[in-house]
Design a protein around this motif. Structure first.
Motif, PDB file in Angstrom:
ATOM      1  N   UNK A 143       0.819  -1.206   0.000  1.00  0.00           N
ATOM      2  CA  UNK A 143       0.000   0.000   0.000  1.00  0.00           C
ATOM      3  C   UNK A 143       0.860   1.266   0.000  1.00  0.00           C
ATOM      4  N   UNK A 144       1.990   1.239   0.711  1.00  0.00           N
ATOM      5  CA  UNK A 144       2.860   2.423   0.772  1.00  0.00           C
ATOM      6  C   UNK A 144       3.849   2.504  -0.395  1.00  0.00           C
ATOM      7  N   UNK A 145       3.891   1.459  -1.238  1.00  0.00           N
ATOM      8  CA  UNK A 145       4.708   1.425  -2.466  1.00  0.00           C
ATOM      9  C   UNK A 145       6.209   1.583  -2.204  1.00  0.00           C
ATOM     10  N   UNK A 146       6.664   1.244  -0.998  1.00  0.00           N
ATOM     11  CA  UNK A 146       8.073   1.379  -0.654  1.00  0.00           C
ATOM     12  C   UNK A 146       8.830   0.101  -1.014  1.00  0.00           C
ATOM     13  N   UNK A 147      10.016   0.285  -1.587  1.00  0.00           N
ATOM     14  CA  UNK A 147      10.888  -0.825  -1.957  1.00  0.00           C
ATOM     15  C   UNK A 147      11.950  -1.016  -0.877  1.00  0.00           C
ATOM     16  N   UNK A 148      12.781  -2.025  -1.045  1.00  0.00           N
ATOM     17  CA  UNK A 148      13.832  -2.309  -0.067  1.00  0.00           C
ATOM     18  C   UNK A 148      14.727  -1.092   0.120  1.00  0.00           C
ATOM     19  N   UNK A 149      15.132  -0.441  -0.973  1.00  0.00           N
ATOM     20  CA  UNK A 149      16.013   0.718  -0.844  1.00  0.00           C
ATOM     21  C   UNK A 149      15.330   1.874  -0.102  1.00  0.00           C
ATOM     22  N   UNK A 150      14.009   1.957  -0.175  1.00  0.00           N
ATOM     23  CA  UNK A 150      13.285   2.963   0.596  1.00  0.00           C
ATOM     24  C   UNK A 150      13.361   2.663   2.090  1.00  0.00           C
TER      25      UNK A 150
END
Length: 134
Positions: A116-123
């Motif tokens: 839902x927050x669209x965050x990836x590992x690098x985020x």
């Protein structure tokens, strides 16, 4: 104020635009300057510096992100990323993706598509998120 997360397609097109508008000219220029197309470290260095420094000095945007209406921001205060944040996001994350032989990158892709927050590992490594801006 909660910002709207940037989804897969806006992030994808921002990266594509960066590749076409910045990456390709840098590749051509560095090939002209070095006289070689073989493993051109100059291109790699310039692209690394571009992706590291431009978001720091341009409010979380690269050229592609700006054109797509998205930016990188810190989760904690929704402010623009600093140099330390971008080093974590780019350098440390690249190391993680490398030691996992690209599996981490694939996991990140699924995270951007399905979370839902669209965050990836690098985020998560850097404490950032990519959001839409007005």
């Amino acid at each position: 104020m909660v910002s709207e997360p940037a989804g897969f397609w806006s992030r994808f097109f921002a990266g594509l635009l960066d590749g076409i508008l910045v990456g390709l000219p840098l590749y051509i220029l560095s090939n002209i300057l070095t006289g070689s197309t073989d493993d051109n470290w100059v291109t790699e260095l310039l692209l690394f510096l571009y992706s590291l420094l431009l978001p720091v000095f341009w409010g979380g945007c690269t050229v592609g992100k700006r054109l797509c209406g998205i930016k990188i921001q810190k989760v904690a205060d929704e402010g623009p990323p600093g140099i330390g944040t971008m080093l974590l996001r780019n350098l440390v994350a690249s190391f993680v993706y490398g030691i996992t032989l690209g599996i981490g990158w694939i996991v990140s892709l699924f995270m951007v598509v399905f979370r839902e927050d669209k965050r990836a590992i690098h985020d998560f490594i850097a404490g950032t998120e990519v959001v839409q801006f007005k």
